[in-house]
Design a protein around this motif. Structure first.
Motif, PDB file in Angstrom:
ATOM      1  N   SER A   2      -2.856   2.355  -5.398  1.00  0.00           N
ATOM      2  CA  SER A   2      -4.103   1.866  -5.989  1.00  0.00           C
ATOM      3  C   SER A   2      -4.321   0.370  -5.769  1.00  0.00           C
ATOM      4  CB  SER A   2      -4.111   2.154  -7.497  1.00  0.00           C
ATOM      5  OG  SER A   2      -3.033   1.475  -8.143  1.00  0.00           O
ATOM      6  N   SER A  41      -5.370  -3.206  -4.262  1.00  0.00           N
ATOM      7  CA  SER A  41      -6.549  -3.618  -3.504  1.00  0.00           C
ATOM      8  C   SER A  41      -6.218  -4.804  -2.594  1.00  0.00           C
ATOM      9  CB  SER A  41      -7.668  -4.029  -4.469  1.00  0.00           C
ATOM     10  OG  SER A  41      -7.329  -5.257  -5.120  1.00  0.00           O
ATOM     11  N   ASP A  55      -7.634  -7.648  -2.600  1.00  0.00           N
ATOM     12  CA  ASP A  55      -7.607  -8.851  -3.440  1.00  0.00           C
ATOM     13  C   ASP A  55      -6.267  -9.005  -4.148  1.00  0.00           C
ATOM     14  OD1 ASP A  55     -10.183  -9.491  -2.729  1.00  0.00           O
ATOM     15  OD2 ASP A  55     -11.101  -8.615  -4.510  1.00  0.00           O
ATOM     16  N   ASP A  56      -5.687  -7.877  -4.575  1.00  0.00           N
ATOM     17  CA  ASP A  56      -4.362  -7.924  -5.198  1.00  0.00           C
ATOM     18  C   ASP A  56      -3.329  -8.477  -4.221  1.00  0.00           C
ATOM     19  OD1 ASP A  56      -5.140  -6.860  -7.659  1.00  0.00           O
ATOM     20  OD2 ASP A  56      -4.833  -4.799  -6.997  1.00  0.00           O
ATOM     21  N   ARG A  92       0.828  -1.207   0.000  1.00  0.00           N
ATOM     22  CA  ARG A  92       0.000   0.000   0.000  1.00  0.00           C
ATOM     23  C   ARG A  92       0.862   1.257   0.000  1.00  0.00           C
ATOM     24  NH1 ARG A  92      -3.613  -3.365   2.794  1.00  0.00           N
ATOM     25  NH2 ARG A  92      -2.559  -3.019   4.784  1.00  0.00           N
TER      26      ARG A  92
END
Length: 282
Positions: free
Chosen positions: A167, A169, A171-172, A162
């Motif tokens: 950007s 997420s 899930d990423d 992060r």
């Protein structure tokens, strides 16, 4: 979820900072910096305290992870590694503000005679290579490895990513953890991390990293973010010096001079976002 403001909003320049005392009509930039939203109550409370008690301070720490301040572009709140500017509904703004606001404030490129230092940084950072990205990854890896065991747990990986890729997420991060953990031990060592981020071909996360670290200014900004533990957009002069020497290959004496100049308030902290924008104006 914040509701995007459809009415016209005027970004408030620093010389009109006290106009923001009209708190009901204040808006703040969304996380994308392209839209305007109503500030959450805690941000509004911090803004009120700043305006009424600290408006002459260029930078004021509202909480451990939130910093209020102003620069040539406007009045801002910086938290979670994102700087967002405040504005007023155009319909509520006074005429002198609406007359002054349309034109953006230009970035000044004079550095008190120390242009040779700027040139040095630009020369050292003129070509972004995978080797340079790897150096940034190593500094961020070390900063995120809070227990210094040489491995990243899932929470540590999330913190690191992060900071590097705003950007990204959840899930990423989950996908990256599964794919990068080559030996299946539920943690990632530096070799696994670099191999995945630089060489992995499937998915979109590696492309996001290359997009985020695609220019000289991106490299410097990501290096600074790695050491900004509370996300308020400022780091100590000692940390800036370290970044300049490691990421920019700057000699120690030049890094010392530049870090001293950058501490415009003399409080030992530097707003790294302003520094990067100054070095590499868009």
């Amino acid at each position: 979820m914040a509701v995007v403001e459809n009415a016209a909003v005027v970004k408030v320049p620093p010389e009109f900072i006290l106009h923001l005392k009209d708190l009901d009509n204040v808006r703040v930039q969304g996380d994308d910096n392209d839209t305007w939203i109503r500030p959450k109550e805690s941000v509004k409370h911090s803004l009120k305290a700043y305006l009424w008690e600290h408006s002459k301070d260029k930078s004021w720490k509202a909480t451990e992870s939130r910093r209020m301040g102003f620069n040539k572009s406007g009045v801002f709140v910086h938290e979670d590694h994102v700087k967002r500017y405040f504005g007023l509904l155009r319909s509520a703004a006074r005429r002198d503000l609406t007359a002054a606001a349309p034109e953006p404030v230009p970035v000044v490129q004079n550095f008190n005679g120390n242009g040779k230092l700027i040139k040095l940084v630009e020369t050292k950072m003129d070509t972004v290579t995978d080797e340079m990205r790897t150096k940034v990854l190593k500094s961020t890896f070390q900063a995120a490895d809070t227990n210094k065991d040489g491995y990243l747990s899932k929470p540590e990986l999330g913190t690191l990513m992060r900071r590097m890729v705003l950007s990204i997420s959840p899930d990423d991060i989950e996908l990256m953890m599964k794919e990068a953990d080559q030996n299946g031990d539920k943690q990632i060592d530096f070799a696994e991390f670099v191999d995945w981020t630089i060489n992995h071909q499937s998915g979109m996360i590696s492309e996001k990293i290359k997009e985020e670290l695609g220019s000289s200014s991106d490299i410097v900004r990501a290096s600074f973010r790695a050491w900004d533990r509370n996300g308020d957009g400022s780091i100590s002069k000692a940390e800036v010096r370290k970044v300049l020497m490691t990421s920019c290959n700057m000699p120690a004496k030049d890094a010392d001079v530049l870090a001293q100049i950058l501490d415009t308030d003399g409080n030992g902290s530097i707003d790294y976002d302003e520094f990067v924008e100054f070095l590499y104006p868009r």
